[in-house]
Enzyme design. Sequence first.
Site, mmCIF file in Angstrom:
data_model
loop_
_atom_site.group_PDB
_atom_site.id
_atom_site.type_symbol
_atom_site.label_atom_id
_atom_site.label_comp_id
_atom_site.label_asym_id
_atom_site.label_seq_id
_atom_site.Cartn_x
_atom_site.Cartn_y
_atom_site.Cartn_z
ATOM 1 C CB THR A 103 -0.827 0.218 1.192
ATOM 2 O OG1 THR A 103 -0.079 0.686 2.315
ATOM 3 C CG2 THR A 103 -1.443 -1.202 1.691
ATOM 4 C CB VAL A 157 15.581 2.631 -2.478
ATOM 5 C CG1 VAL A 157 16.230 3.469 -3.431
ATOM 6 C CG2 VAL A 157 15.076 3.274 -1.157
ATOM 7 C CE LYS A 230 11.711 5.336 -5.036
ATOM 8 N NZ LYS A 230 11.295 5.671 -6.591
HETATM 9 N N1 LIG Z 1 4.190 0.951 -8.982
HETATM 10 C C1 LIG Z 1 5.851 1.007 -8.715
HETATM 11 O O1 LIG Z 1 6.333 0.976 -9.480
HETATM 12 C C2 LIG Z 1 6.492 0.837 -7.264
HETATM 13 C C3 LIG Z 1 7.502 1.005 -7.209
HETATM 14 C C4 LIG Z 1 8.346 0.753 -5.936
HETATM 15 C C5 LIG Z 1 7.234 0.860 -4.732
HETATM 16 N N2 LIG Z 1 5.956 1.093 -5.009
HETATM 17 C C6 LIG Z 1 4.911 1.409 -4.034
HETATM 18 O O2 LIG Z 1 4.066 0.190 -3.618
HETATM 19 C C7 LIG Z 1 2.804 0.534 -3.060
HETATM 20 C C8 LIG Z 1 1.738 0.215 -4.011
HETATM 21 O O3 LIG Z 1 1.747 0.805 -5.180
HETATM 22 P P1 LIG Z 1 0.656 0.648 -6.157
HETATM 23 O O4 LIG Z 1 0.990 0.999 -7.538
HETATM 24 O O5 LIG Z 1 0.122 -1.054 -6.223
HETATM 25 O O6 LIG Z 1 -0.547 1.423 -5.547
HETATM 26 P P2 LIG Z 1 -2.340 1.122 -5.857
HETATM 27 O O7 LIG Z 1 -2.452 0.367 -7.048
HETATM 28 O O8 LIG Z 1 -2.865 2.335 -5.502
HETATM 29 O O9 LIG Z 1 -2.704 0.069 -4.746
HETATM 30 C C9 LIG Z 1 -2.839 0.796 -3.209
HETATM 31 C C10 LIG Z 1 -3.372 -0.571 -2.539
HETATM 32 O O10 LIG Z 1 -3.279 -0.210 -1.050
HETATM 33 C C11 LIG Z 1 -4.591 -0.408 -0.314
HETATM 34 N N3 LIG Z 1 -4.530 0.345 0.848
HETATM 35 C C12 LIG Z 1 -4.582 1.591 0.808
HETATM 36 N N4 LIG Z 1 -4.956 2.036 2.199
HETATM 37 C C13 LIG Z 1 -5.164 0.848 2.943
HETATM 38 C C14 LIG Z 1 -5.063 0.327 4.102
HETATM 39 N N5 LIG Z 1 -5.141 1.228 5.403
HETATM 40 N N6 LIG Z 1 -5.139 -1.017 4.497
HETATM 41 C C15 LIG Z 1 -5.050 -2.028 3.874
HETATM 42 N N7 LIG Z 1 -4.784 -1.540 2.225
HETATM 43 C C16 LIG Z 1 -4.712 -0.326 1.749
HETATM 44 C C17 LIG Z 1 -5.588 0.004 -1.728
HETATM 45 O O11 LIG Z 1 -6.861 -0.586 -1.399
HETATM 46 P P3 LIG Z 1 -8.126 0.057 -1.910
HETATM 47 O O12 LIG Z 1 -8.113 -0.697 -3.152
HETATM 48 O O13 LIG Z 1 -9.130 -0.501 -1.120
HETATM 49 O O14 LIG Z 1 -8.107 1.545 -2.237
HETATM 50 C C18 LIG Z 1 -5.010 -0.724 -2.845
HETATM 51 O O15 LIG Z 1 -5.430 -2.075 -2.956
HETATM 52 C C19 LIG Z 1 3.326 1.927 -2.927
HETATM 53 O O16 LIG Z 1 3.645 2.333 -1.517
HETATM 54 C C20 LIG Z 1 4.271 2.490 -3.911
HETATM 55 O O17 LIG Z 1 4.886 3.670 -3.515
HETATM 56 C C21 LIG Z 1 5.481 0.941 -6.197
#
Ligand SMILES: NC(=O)c1ccc[n+]([C@@H]2O[C@H](COP(=O)([O-])OP(=O)(O)OC[C@H]3O[C@@H](n4cnc5c(N)ncnc54)[C@H](OP(=O)(O)O)[C@@H]3O)[C@@H](O)[C@H]2O)c1
Length: 365
Positions: A103, A157, A230
């Site tokens: 998340t 990171v 980061k």
């Molecule tokens: N995409 C990348 O390239 C990348 C790279 C490195 C790190 N990250 C990190 O990975 C994480 C996820 O990214 P993403 O792109 O997958 O985001 P996303 O598609 O917006 O998904 C976020 C998820 O988190 C859930 N969530 C939010 N609040 C919550 C809570 N209180 N309890 C449980 N679940 C909760 C959301 O639930 P709902 O569906 O119910 O809203 C959703 O399922 C982020 O921290 C991001 O910085 C991403």
Amino acid sequence: MSAVVPLRRARARQPAPRPARLALLGTGGVGSAFVARYARLAANGVVLPAVSWICNSRTQIAGGVDLASALRDARAAAPARGGFPPWAEGESPQPGDIVVDATASETVADWHPEWLARGVHVVTANKLGTGGELGRAQAIADARAATGSRYGDSATVGAGLPLLRSLRALVDGGDRIHSIEGVLSGSLAWLFAHFDGTRPFSELVREARSAGYTEPDPRVDLSGEDVRRKLLILARAAGFALSAHEVAVESWVPAGLACVAAADVETTLATLDGALEARRAEAAAAGARLCVVGRFDADGARVGLRALPAAHPLCAGGGTDNHVAIHSDRYSAQPLVIQGPGAGAEVTAAALLDDVLAIAHVRPV
Ligand SMILES: NC(=O)c1ccc[n+]([C@@H]2O[C@H](COP(=O)([O-])OP(=O)(O)OC[C@H]3O[C@@H](n4cnc5c(N)ncnc54)[C@H](OP(=O)(O)O)[C@@H]3O)[C@@H](O)[C@H]2O)c1
């Protein structure tokens, strides 16, 4: 003289260790890629802890064997009533279990020290644990030291590039880190590599967002906040207790876009275009390229948009490449350079699973 208890019988009386279970929080881009990779690895015979819970902000569903259908159900769940996520009220993970945080939630990050203190391991893509408030990062370090719980942060990171691992190896070997500089955001690297004047910047942001490169709210990338987090994670891993306010960040998000509700970001994105195009054209006229660089050294820490000669090493690579140069005692003349793809749901999910496997099979993360 008392009888010697045969070793085999003595062993048989020991309770068998309970196999570790896994809770996945987050069913968005990264959470879904995690489930897909988990299934691929399991089909290839890799032994993984069972996924017992799949959760998002709306629901908590039992994992079980058919993870794809549990994921579908969780993604389709209706919005939750009340402010408390359902997983916080259900059965808690027990010591030895692993929570995977996919998340971007402050609420979930607040639980990291609590889980660690309870003997639960945490694996995270969420940067807010160690890249947010210094107090929370310290609470995480304290809870790990007190309980021996493990904290897998390779995905935070460089999306799994061997960055944190290499930095920690230098520090553990007695090196002092002099500086860390680089392109730390794969999404910004992609945006500025494609920003050549043929398309407005806002259009590129939409494309990067639908490819899963940006943060859930792209302003977290565009404001420099993601790079600040980061840089904080790297500086703290290098042994510096840096606070968030000590990183000077240049944001190029106009006030109007910074203030709108998340639902209105899409319709306000074009307000980015004018000023950024002017900076791009000025840089191009001087044979330079725009690049977002984070730097940490003895003089402080900063994040900003820089115009660099096109042949500059930080402009090397393409796509979502991160490019990080570390100067230390042993790498004082020439830096240690680490480069490679640093964004995207698949590489991030792979980094999460690497950490899960390292913890489950008791290898260093
Ligand atoms: N995409 C990348 O390239 C990348 C790279 C490195 C790190 N990250 C990190 O990975 C994480 C996820 O990214 P993403 O792109 O997958 O985001 P996303 O598609 O917006 O998904 C976020 C998820 O988190 C859930 N969530 C939010 N609040 C919550 C809570 N209180 N309890 C449980 N679940 C909760 C959301 O639930 P709902 O569906 O119910 O809203 C959703 O399922 C982020 O921290 C991001 O910085 C991403």
